[in-house]
Design a protein around this motif. Structure first.
Motif, PDB file in Angstrom:
ATOM      1  N   ALA A 135      32.785 -16.807 -50.245  1.00  0.00           N
ATOM      2  CA  ALA A 135      33.557 -17.422 -50.799  1.00  0.00           C
ATOM      3  C   ALA A 135      33.886 -19.005 -50.388  1.00  0.00           C
ATOM      4  N   CYS A 178      38.582 -13.728 -55.115  1.00  0.00           N
ATOM      5  CA  CYS A 178      38.778 -12.265 -54.769  1.00  0.00           C
ATOM      6  C   CYS A 178      37.870 -12.020 -53.967  1.00  0.00           C
ATOM      7  N   ILE A 179      36.713 -12.510 -53.531  1.00  0.00           N
ATOM      8  CA  ILE A 179      35.954 -12.423 -52.352  1.00  0.00           C
ATOM      9  C   ILE A 179      36.828 -12.682 -51.272  1.00  0.00           C
ATOM     10  N   LEU A 226      31.464 -12.128 -46.268  1.00  0.00           N
ATOM     11  CA  LEU A 226      32.280 -12.493 -47.553  1.00  0.00           C
ATOM     12  C   LEU A 226      32.926 -13.896 -47.557  1.00  0.00           C
TER      13      LEU A 226
END
Length: 325
Positions: A192, A31-32, A188
């Motif tokens: 991730a 999701c990240i 991000l």
């Protein structure tokens, strides 16, 4: 004629994760990664006037900076997603994250329009590797009873990532500098990558058929040519030779793609699914919705900022109806 067995693929090995804590870590990681991809779609819209001034770019060039990312993402989504299924989803995810992070950093350091466009194109390639793999990781690692919930979270992130990117970009434009817009995706990506290395297992699909190279090429040509028509038609003219040739190439490639996929035993995209009216009509509605929304964003942001003198944070469409009195 292909038989039902010819459509089957063999999953090796079984990548289902039964540890709830590890599944949560996997879901957070993908999701990240997805948020980084989606936030980059809308983020640069907010900074159009600032980027144009800093790089000495025309409006058409700024539009290419914005659209080359989504164009590359759309064109390569199918083939790179299929490639990830074959060679391994975790390696493709990690390579995509690395490429996306480097490209985002390069965009933030860009000193010319050409450098910015090249960086955004490379980011689009990385995004096309990340986005389909994040969903494939969920479907391959989550058990049946948990899969729909995880896909729902993934969908929510996909829907909200663009809004988050738009507002965070507006804050950075107002309080710092447009170059800081690209710090968010870099952070991000770093988060991730760390989670993916620890939690995401590798999985792949072993197909009995060769990679659909013809379908991949025709789909890329169709997407690029048709979007080029929409992008450059208003500039060169809708009846200009380059516009008409691009339209002809795009339509021919699109027809060729559909015809080829109908003949394939293992198609890159099973176009037969669109015989379902619900799927076909829903896809058309989403196409119209996001197409209009993207067009409005491109026009309204520079108008509010350059003409009305609004700040970046005041310009997003959710507040744009509050006209000054």
């Amino acid at each position: 004629m292909p038989t039902p067995d010819s459509f089957r693929t063999v999953r090796v090995p079984d990548a289902t994760i039964h540890d709830p804590r590890r599944r949560r870590a996997i879901l957070i990681a993908v999701c990240i990664a997805l948020m980084a991809v989606i936030a980059s779609v809308s983020g640069l819209n907010v900074a159009q006037p600032q980027v144009a001034v800093a790089l000495g770019a025309s409006q058409s060039t700024v539009l290419w900076m914005i659209n080359v990312y989504t164009l590359t993402l759309a064109a390569l989504l199918l083939p790179l997603g299929a490639l990830g299924d074959r060679v391994g989803r975790k390696p493709i995810l990690l390579v995509g994250l690395a490429m996306f992070g480097v490209a985002s950093a390069a965009a933030g350091l860009a000193t010319s329009s050409g450098m910015m466009i090249a960086a955004r194109l490379l980011a689009g390639v990385g995004a096309a590797m990340i986005m389909p793999v994040t969903l494939a990781v969920i479907t391959s690692t989550f058990p049946d009873e948990e899969r729909s919930k995880a896909i729902g979270v993934w969908t929510g992130v996909a829907a909200g990532g663009g809004i988050l990117g738009m507002y965070l970009s507006a804050v950075l434009v107002d309080w710092a500098n447009w170059r800081w817009l690209f710090l968010l995706p870099v952070l991000l990506v770093a988060a991730a990558t760390g989670l993916a290395l620890r939690a995401v297992p590798n999985s792949r699909e072993q197909s009995r058929h060769r990679f659909d190279l013809v379908g991949s090429l025709t789909s890329v040509i169709a997407v690029v040519a048709l979007i080029y028509v929409l992008h450059e038609g208003p500039i060169h003219g809708w009846t200009a030779p380059v516009t008409l040739v691009s339209l002809l190439v795009g339509v021919a490639a699109g027809i060729g793609f559909v015809a080829w996929e109908l003949r394939r035993a293992a198609p890159l995209l099973d176009v037969r699914l669109f015989r379902d009216r619900r799927l076909a009509s829903g896809s058309l509605v989403l196409l119209a919705l996001f197409g209009v929304q993207a067009g409005i964003f491109v026009v309204l942001f520079p108008y509010f900022q350059a003409v009305l003198g609004w700040s970046g944070l005041r310009a997003p469409p959710s507040r744009s109806c509050r006209w000054q009195r």
